[in-house]
Design a protein around this motif. Structure first.
Motif, PDB file in Angstrom:
ATOM      1  N   GLU A   5       6.176   6.243   2.637  1.00  0.00           N
ATOM      2  CA  GLU A   5       7.627   6.447   2.613  1.00  0.00           C
ATOM      3  C   GLU A   5       8.244   5.481   3.618  1.00  0.00           C
ATOM      4  O   GLU A   5       7.551   4.918   4.461  1.00  0.00           O
ATOM      5  CB  GLU A   5       7.978   7.892   2.972  1.00  0.00           C
ATOM      6  N   VAL A   6       9.550   5.286   3.519  1.00  0.00           N
ATOM      7  CA  VAL A   6      10.237   4.456   4.498  1.00  0.00           C
ATOM      8  C   VAL A   6      10.377   5.287   5.764  1.00  0.00           C
ATOM      9  O   VAL A   6      10.930   6.384   5.743  1.00  0.00           O
ATOM     10  CB  VAL A   6      11.612   3.991   3.982  1.00  0.00           C
ATOM     11  N   SER A   7       9.852   4.772   6.880  1.00  0.00           N
ATOM     12  CA  SER A   7       9.861   5.522   8.134  1.00  0.00           C
ATOM     13  C   SER A   7      10.880   4.992   9.138  1.00  0.00           C
ATOM     14  O   SER A   7      11.215   5.679  10.104  1.00  0.00           O
ATOM     15  CB  SER A   7       8.467   5.526   8.759  1.00  0.00           C
ATOM     16  N   THR A  28      -0.484   3.773   1.627  1.00  0.00           N
ATOM     17  CA  THR A  28       0.490   2.759   1.225  1.00  0.00           C
ATOM     18  C   THR A  28       1.053   3.048  -0.153  1.00  0.00           C
ATOM     19  O   THR A  28       0.307   3.288  -1.097  1.00  0.00           O
ATOM     20  CB  THR A  28      -0.155   1.361   1.218  1.00  0.00           C
ATOM     21  N   ALA A  29       2.375   2.997  -0.257  1.00  0.00           N
ATOM     22  CA  ALA A  29       3.086   3.049  -1.530  1.00  0.00           C
ATOM     23  C   ALA A  29       4.279   2.112  -1.396  1.00  0.00           C
ATOM     24  O   ALA A  29       5.056   2.239  -0.456  1.00  0.00           O
ATOM     25  CB  ALA A  29       3.541   4.462  -1.859  1.00  0.00           C
ATOM     26  N   PHE A  30       4.391   1.156  -2.300  1.00  0.00           N
ATOM     27  CA  PHE A  30       5.494   0.202  -2.235  1.00  0.00           C
ATOM     28  C   PHE A  30       6.766   0.721  -2.888  1.00  0.00           C
ATOM     29  O   PHE A  30       7.866   0.323  -2.509  1.00  0.00           O
ATOM     30  CB  PHE A  30       5.092  -1.125  -2.874  1.00  0.00           C
ATOM     31  N   SER A  31       6.661   1.600  -3.869  1.00  0.00           N
ATOM     32  CA  SER A  31       7.852   2.062  -4.593  1.00  0.00           C
ATOM     33  C   SER A  31       8.927   2.651  -3.674  1.00  0.00           C
ATOM     34  O   SER A  31      10.117   2.450  -3.939  1.00  0.00           O
ATOM     35  CB  SER A  31       7.477   3.044  -5.698  1.00  0.00           C
ATOM     36  N   PRO A  32       8.580   3.368  -2.582  1.00  0.00           N
ATOM     37  CA  PRO A  32       9.642   3.896  -1.711  1.00  0.00           C
ATOM     38  C   PRO A  32      10.519   2.819  -1.068  1.00  0.00           C
ATOM     39  O   PRO A  32      11.686   3.071  -0.763  1.00  0.00           O
ATOM     40  CB  PRO A  32       8.874   4.681  -0.638  1.00  0.00           C
ATOM     41  N   CYS A  55      -2.964  -1.286  -2.900  1.00  0.00           N
ATOM     42  CA  CYS A  55      -2.040  -0.219  -3.282  1.00  0.00           C
ATOM     43  C   CYS A  55      -2.006  -0.121  -4.803  1.00  0.00           C
ATOM     44  O   CYS A  55      -2.142  -1.121  -5.498  1.00  0.00           O
ATOM     45  CB  CYS A  55      -0.649  -0.539  -2.735  1.00  0.00           C
ATOM     46  N   ASN A  56      -1.780   1.085  -5.302  1.00  0.00           N
ATOM     47  CA  ASN A  56      -1.625   1.294  -6.739  1.00  0.00           C
ATOM     48  C   ASN A  56      -0.201   1.675  -7.116  1.00  0.00           C
ATOM     49  O   ASN A  56       0.081   1.905  -8.278  1.00  0.00           O
ATOM     50  CB  ASN A  56      -2.585   2.393  -7.221  1.00  0.00           C
TER      51      ASN A  56
END
Length: 84
Positions: A5-7, A28-32, A55-56
């Motif tokens: 998430e964006v922190s 890791t997740a880039f979509s957020p 990352c997936n």
């Protein structure tokens, strides 16, 4: 700054001194990243992501260019990848 998430978010102007401090930590997740920009009406000219690219969850390709700067794999489903 992000993980799953964006922190944290910093904004720097042309003459500002950049002071980067780590935030978050975890999976890791880039979509957020792209969801956060959209939900907060942030319209970048481009997005540069420093990552190992392991990352997936890349999310949907945004309307602006994305540069993945990586020290890991060089595979991304979209955007331009540069090895560091």
């Amino acid at each position: 700054y992000f993980d799953s998430e964006v922190s944290h978010y910093d904004h720097y102007g042309r003459d500002d001194e950049v002071n980067i401090q780590p935030h978050g930590g975890g999976g890791t997740a880039f979509s957020p990243i792209f969801k956060y920009l959209e939900e907060n009406n942030i319209n970048p000219v481009a997005c540069v992501v420093l990552t190992d690219l392991y990352c997936n969850d890349f999310g949907d390709m945004p309307d602006y260019p994305v540069l993945w700067v990586t020290n890991g794999t060089d595979k991304a489903p979209w955007g331009e990848v540069v090895k560091m």
